[in-house]
Design an enzyme around this catalytic site. Structure first.
Site, PDB file in Angstrom:
ATOM      1  NE  ARG A 271      30.951  62.032  84.113  1.00  0.00           N
ATOM      2  CZ  ARG A 271      32.689  61.726  83.591  1.00  0.00           C
ATOM      3  NH1 ARG A 271      33.497  61.315  83.599  1.00  0.00           N
ATOM      4  NH2 ARG A 271      32.497  62.417  81.581  1.00  0.00           N
TER       5      ARG A 271
ATOM      6  CE  LYS B 120      34.826  65.200  79.383  1.00  0.00           C
ATOM      7  NZ  LYS B 120      35.969  64.875  78.724  1.00  0.00           N
TER       8      LYS B 120
ATOM      9  CE1 TYR C 233      39.911  63.774  84.604  1.00  0.00           C
ATOM     10  CE2 TYR C 233      37.509  64.359  84.615  1.00  0.00           C
ATOM     11  CZ  TYR C 233      38.553  63.192  85.126  1.00  0.00           C
ATOM     12  OH  TYR C 233      38.960  62.191  85.680  1.00  0.00           O
TER      13      TYR C 233
ATOM     14  CG  HIS D  23      40.952  66.586  78.215  1.00  0.00           C
ATOM     15  ND1 HIS D  23      41.945  65.315  78.340  1.00  0.00           N
ATOM     16  CD2 HIS D  23      40.252  65.281  78.905  1.00  0.00           C
ATOM     17  CE1 HIS D  23      41.185  64.286  79.194  1.00  0.00           C
ATOM     18  NE2 HIS D  23      40.361  64.696  79.533  1.00  0.00           N
TER      19      HIS D  23
ATOM     20  CD  GLU E 254      43.189  67.436  81.926  1.00  0.00           C
ATOM     21  OE1 GLU E 254      43.338  68.466  80.895  1.00  0.00           O
ATOM     22  OE2 GLU E 254      41.848  67.620  82.258  1.00  0.00           O
TER      23      GLU E 254
ATOM     24  CG  ASP F 150      39.727  63.121  76.444  1.00  0.00           C
ATOM     25  OD1 ASP F 150      40.562  62.329  76.335  1.00  0.00           O
ATOM     26  OD2 ASP F 150      39.038  62.336  77.182  1.00  0.00           O
TER      27      ASP F 150
END
Length: 369
Positions: A15, A74, A93, A95, A117, A269
């Site tokens: 991505r 990510k 993101y 996490h 998130e 994750d």
């Protein structure tokens, strides 16, 4: 504002943080966009297409150190954080609840870090998490039933069965966006489906939209154990705002499952809701423990990057536009949903869920606004 879009470095993460159409919207509004060379190739976007949209191409050091706002997919690697300068903003993101070392590195870098998130609307929905959760929920069952094939190490089961033969059973832990999409695919394949959640309204909703086909069960230890032990495929689909996922499936339950059963934990994750799960990669996605196949890839939507990149940009672009127009501080001040996305502000941990998971203090965002 100067916006940077780096190339993703996680294993087989294809991505990219923004589509060329997104770049075009920003550059026409007068903002500068730098895209790392090769960043979009995995999603089918050449460097030339980004240039035609108004972006400038940059090397890795420049795309991380020069822009005011970094937009990616990510969580960053420590060496990428090290390239950032004080005061920059990272939008991706994160996490952090399951990544104490990354959290520490971001705090030490003196940057602003907003996690996709943890952005949450007043109605409780997670607008940027939602599209990737839709993808992951559908993929979880698609991948899980493939792993049930004997040639993939599974018990050799067709979950839909055939006339005269029992169907397979799929258990979905969590009735959120991941869960509802996992249930949808499992039912479409003809499986017997249990879905568990503590939100009875959500269970009623699933019961209605699927016309009573799945078994909707209140999530307690007894129901979880009964469903897991009778299932061929278990999908972990639990998410709590910023927090580490609770352990719902114990190692003792896994030991009691039939050999060749499959566990797919989409919550990996956030630490995972299955005690025996640990993160894996697309290059090495599974491992066998107690004769049960475990799948713990933490970037599942990266396997379908074209779909995922378009879906992600649809949700991130309006927020990027607002931050570029107003500046990050004013955009966060005006938008409570975006404010919940702030995990770290210039060295201070902000997100309560992350702080609880890591056992460290946090400070209210209002002190900095």
């Amino acid at each position: 504002m100067h916006i940077g879009v780096p190339r993703e470095t996680k294993d087989q993460e294809f991505r990219v943080g923004m589509t060329p159409d997104g770049v075009r919207v920003l550059t026409r509004a007068g903002h500068a966009v730098s895209v790392e060379r090769g960043a979009g190739l995995g999603s089918g976007f050449s460097d030339a297409v980004f240039e035609e949209a108004g972006a400038s191409l940059a090397d890795r050091d420049a795309v991380w150190s020069e822009p005011d706002l970094i937009v990616k997919v990510k969580e960053p690697l420590p060496e990428e954080i090290a390239r950032m300068r004080s005061g920059q903003t990272l939008f991706t993101y994160l996490h952090l609840a399951a990544a104490p070392e990354l959290c520490r590195a971001i705090c030490e870098a003196d940057i602003i870090a907003l996690g996709y998130e943890t952005i949450q609307n007043p109605d409780g929905s997670f607008p940027i998490l939602a599209p990737m959760s839709e993808v992951a929920g559908r993929l979880a069952v698609q991948i899980g039933v493939t792993l049930l094939q004997k040639n993939r190490g599974g018990k050799g089961l067709l979950v839909g069965g055939v006339p005269g033969v029992m169907r397979g059973r799929v258990t979905v832990l969590g009735a959120g966006i991941v869960g509802i999409n996992a249930v949808r695919i499992a039912l479409a394949l003809g499986a017997e489906v249990d879905v568990l959640d503590i939100d009875l309204k959500r269970l009623s909703y699933l019961y209605d939209i699927f016309h009573g086909e799945p078994n909707t069960l209140y999530s307690n230890p007894q129901n979880i154990e009964r469903s897991v032990l009778s299932s061929d495929l278990v999908v972990g689909a639990v998410y709590l705002h910023g927090r580490r996922a609770p352990t719902l499936v114990t190692e003792d339950m896994v030991k009691s499952m039939e050999a060749g059963s499959v566990l797919v934990d989409v919550a990996v994750d956030q630490g995972g809701c299955i005690e025996t799960i640990h993160p894996t990669s697309h290059s090495d996605p599974t491992y066998l423990l107690h004769d049960v196949i475990h799948y713990g890839v933490s970037n599942m939507p990266g396997a379908v990057p074209r779909t995922s990149t378009f879906a992600l940009t649809n949700t991130t672009l309006p927020l990027v536009q607002r931050m570029a127009e107003l500046g990050v501080q004013e955009a966060v001040r005006e938008n409570p949903a975006l404010a919940l996305g702030v995990n770290v502000w210039r060295g201070e941990l902000i997100c309560e869920g992350v702080a609880q998971a890591l056992g460290v203090p946090h400070r209210p965002l209002a002190e900095f606004l």
